[in-house]
Design an enzyme around this catalytic site. Structure first.
Site, PDB file in Angstrom:
ATOM      1  N   HIS A 110      -2.677  -0.993  -3.280  1.00  0.00           N
ATOM      2  CA  HIS A 110      -3.794  -0.086  -3.028  1.00  0.00           C
ATOM      3  C   HIS A 110      -3.608   1.195  -3.840  1.00  0.00           C
ATOM      4  O   HIS A 110      -2.535   1.805  -3.799  1.00  0.00           O
ATOM      5  CB  HIS A 110      -3.860   0.295  -1.544  1.00  0.00           C
ATOM      6  CG  HIS A 110      -4.273  -0.831  -0.656  1.00  0.00           C
ATOM      7  ND1 HIS A 110      -4.156  -0.780   0.701  1.00  0.00           N
ATOM      8  CD2 HIS A 110      -4.826  -2.041  -0.926  1.00  0.00           C
ATOM      9  CE1 HIS A 110      -4.608  -1.897   1.246  1.00  0.00           C
ATOM     10  NE2 HIS A 110      -5.020  -2.685   0.271  1.00  0.00           N
ATOM     11  N   SER A 164       0.857  -1.184   0.000  1.00  0.00           N
ATOM     12  CA  SER A 164       0.000   0.000   0.000  1.00  0.00           C
ATOM     13  C   SER A 164       0.893   1.233   0.000  1.00  0.00           C
ATOM     14  O   SER A 164       1.639   1.461  -0.951  1.00  0.00           O
ATOM     15  CB  SER A 164      -0.947  -0.030   1.213  1.00  0.00           C
ATOM     16  OG  SER A 164      -1.800   1.084   1.218  1.00  0.00           O
ATOM     17  N   ASP A 167      -4.151  -4.581   5.999  1.00  0.00           N
ATOM     18  CA  ASP A 167      -4.593  -5.457   4.924  1.00  0.00           C
ATOM     19  C   ASP A 167      -3.466  -6.412   4.532  1.00  0.00           C
ATOM     20  O   ASP A 167      -2.305  -6.022   4.467  1.00  0.00           O
ATOM     21  CB  ASP A 167      -5.018  -4.616   3.713  1.00  0.00           C
ATOM     22  CG  ASP A 167      -5.739  -5.434   2.648  1.00  0.00           C
ATOM     23  OD1 ASP A 167      -6.227  -6.537   2.965  1.00  0.00           O
ATOM     24  OD2 ASP A 167      -5.830  -4.947   1.507  1.00  0.00           O
TER      25      ASP A 167
END
Length: 212
Positions: free
Chosen positions: A38, A11, A130
């Site tokens: 992401h 991310s 995540d």
């Protein structure tokens, strides 16, 4: 048993991390590798273009029902969950998971369920958790869990969460991760070569950040 797929999640700070990782994989690297980053739902294809400039491997943004082929780097498209079946991909517009679509956890879960012990999961820099549960699923299916050393990450939150969820993950710098992927998949590609037992990998051993 050989490894059949690598799944990578990142991310915040992931652009530089992915650039470094793919740039260190040799042109002979044959195991399909899936990259989940992401990004904004209106993002274009610049990530694939940017990564292609750093590697001799072929980079492709995933389309629904695309086959999984060797020697490829597959990029999860913006605003879709990327699901991995045995031999192909599927895209989903199900609601975001942990505020993210694509969700790293969703991709990791599907990879673990489709490929089991043939899966390598990699968690890199990021500002949330995540990927941690998905990495756990990979590990529980006897796959290999690799995590970027948080002290070397632009954002240590995601790798730190992954280590908490999978304490036996192998913690390494990005150059070490690239070397591990190259070594393990090269060994597995030799006909009849057995995969090293997990215990022999010394999963928590980490060389100094400047090490190879």
């Amino acid at each position: 048993m050989s490894y059949s797929i690598v799944v990578v999640g990142t991310s915040w700070g992931g652009l530089n991390a992915l650039r470094e990782l793919v740039g260190k994989l040799p042109a002979s690297f044959r195991v399909p590798t899936v990259l989940v980053q992401h990004r904004h739902r209106q993002s274009d294809h610049l990530l694939s273009t940017f990564l292609q400039e750093r590697t001799q491997l072929t980079v492709a943004e995933v389309e629904d029902k695309m086959p999984i082929e060797p020697g490829m780097l597959f990029v999860a498209p913006a605003d879709y969950h990327l699901l991995i079946d045995r031999g192909s991909f599927a895209l989903s517009t199900d609601p975001p998971v942990r505020y993210s679509r694509p969700s790293i956890d969703v991709t990791f879960y599907s990879a673990a369920d489709a490929y089991g012990a043939e899966t390598i999961g990699v968690v890199l820099t990021g500002a949330n958790s995540d990927g941690s549960r998905g990495l756990r699923r990979i590990f529980d299916r006897d796959g290999l869990a690799l995590v970027q050393d948080p002290s070397t990450a632009e954002s240590p939150t995601m790798p730190s969460a992954a280590i908490r969820c999978v304490p036996d993950a192998r913690v390494q710098t990005i150059p070490q991760i690239a070397a591990t992927l190259t070594e393990l998949t090269a060994d597995a590609s030799r006909e009849g070569a057995p995969r090293a037992p997990r215990s022999s990998l010394d999963p928590r051993r980490t060389a100094p950040p400047g090490g190879a």
